[in-house]
Design an enzyme around this catalytic site. Structure first.
Site, PDB file in Angstrom:
ATOM      1  N   ASN A 147      25.380   6.507 -21.424  1.00  0.00           N
ATOM      2  CA  ASN A 147      24.898   6.853 -20.085  1.00  0.00           C
ATOM      3  C   ASN A 147      25.275   8.306 -19.810  1.00  0.00           C
ATOM      4  O   ASN A 147      26.233   8.814 -20.382  1.00  0.00           O
ATOM      5  CB  ASN A 147      25.600   6.008 -19.026  1.00  0.00           C
ATOM      6  CG  ASN A 147      25.123   4.576 -19.011  1.00  0.00           C
ATOM      7  OD1 ASN A 147      24.717   4.028 -20.019  1.00  0.00           O
ATOM      8  ND2 ASN A 147      25.188   3.967 -17.848  1.00  0.00           N
ATOM      9  N   ARG A 148      24.566   8.933 -18.898  1.00  0.00           N
ATOM     10  CA  ARG A 148      24.983  10.254 -18.426  1.00  0.00           C
ATOM     11  C   ARG A 148      26.195  10.061 -17.531  1.00  0.00           C
ATOM     12  O   ARG A 148      26.144   9.293 -16.573  1.00  0.00           O
ATOM     13  CB  ARG A 148      23.891  10.888 -17.568  1.00  0.00           C
ATOM     14  CG  ARG A 148      22.717  11.370 -18.328  1.00  0.00           C
ATOM     15  CD  ARG A 148      21.817  12.186 -17.406  1.00  0.00           C
ATOM     16  NE  ARG A 148      20.456  12.187 -17.915  1.00  0.00           N
ATOM     17  CZ  ARG A 148      20.048  12.918 -18.955  1.00  0.00           C
ATOM     18  NH1 ARG A 148      20.899  13.726 -19.554  1.00  0.00           N
ATOM     19  NH2 ARG A 148      18.810  12.848 -19.368  1.00  0.00           N
TER      20      ARG A 148
END
Ligand code: CTP
Ligand code: CA
Length: 223
Positions: free
Chosen positions: A34-35
């Site tokens: 994920n960012r």
């Protein structure tokens, strides 16, 4: 550490904070994630330590500077994060700020997957354990206060309220991470804290300020 209170409002409290992304390997050179910069989680750990808490910071491979004056445990995957969290328990308070990857690749290749004349590889995924739900639903030794996060792009309050009930945590810190808000990857955050008392929206402020306000709320809740 500058500003650290030996006898602060959170002294004697053992607090777990998870932070950053997890990296789920595909092969030795590739992963899914994920960012997450990890900066909100780092700021929270720092704010809690300044208030005197004994903080254990379990972090994935985040860019953010590691907080000082806390015990740091570095992990890569969601499975490693869950093991690390279990090893840290019991705690008085647990805060789950990590952006945990929802899926892992079922068979990680030991060698680099090579391109094959345009043939597209297929990856098979398995769902990762939900660390927040696991801790929230503990029958014995559950932390007194469990705080989750919910980064959403639409119907923020509705999704976060449902998430709180589904997972069984006490508070959810929700935010709108739609690209137009510029929150993702920035230095500011605009959060709504959802508890059984309802939803309270805080004005947009620096991540350090959000962390400080959250630490104050936690101290108040414990007293
Ligand atoms: N979380 C966790 N373990 C996971 C997934 C999420 O501990 N495997 C925690 C996060 O750290 C966060 C909260 O759960 O505190 C909500 O994460 P989020 O990704 O918003 O929830 P999900 O249940 O994965 O829902 P979604 O389908 O929206 O991603
Ligand atoms: Ca998720």
């Amino acid at each position: 550490i500058e500003g650290m209170l030996a006898d602060g409002p959170l002294s004697g409290q053992r607090i777990l904070v998870t932070s950053g992304p997890t990296h789920e390997p595909i092969d030795p050179v590739r992963y899914i994630a994920n960012r997450s910069s990890g900066s909100q989680g780092s700021a929270i750990a720092r704010a809690l330590a300044v208030q005197g808490a004994d903080v254990v910071f379990v972090t994935g491979p985040a860019d953010a500077e590691r907080p000082q004056g806390v015990h740091i445990v570095e992990v890569q995957t969601a499975a490693e994060m869950l093991s690390a969290v279990k090893a840290v328990l019991p705690v008085n308070v647990a805060i789950f700020a990590a952006a945990v990857a929802d899926w892992r690749v079922t068979s990680v290749s030991d060698s680099k997957i090579k391109k094959q004349n345009g043939a597209i590889p297929t990856l098979e995924f398995a769902e990762n354990p939900d660390i927040l739900a696991t801790v929230s639903q503990m029958k014995t030794g559950r932390p007194e206060l469990v705080v989750g996060f919910a980064a959403e792009t639409d119907d923020v309050i509705a999704h976060a309220t449902a998430k709180r009930l589904r997972k069984g945590c006490d508070w959810i810190v929700a935010n709108d991470v739609s690209p137009e808000t510029g929150i993702m990857g920035g230095s500011e955050n605009a959060v709504t804290v959802i508890s059984d008392a309802g939803a309270e929206s805080w004005p947009r402020m620096g991540k350090e300020a959000v962390a400080h306000k959250l630490a104050e709320r936690i101290a108040a809740a414990l007293h």
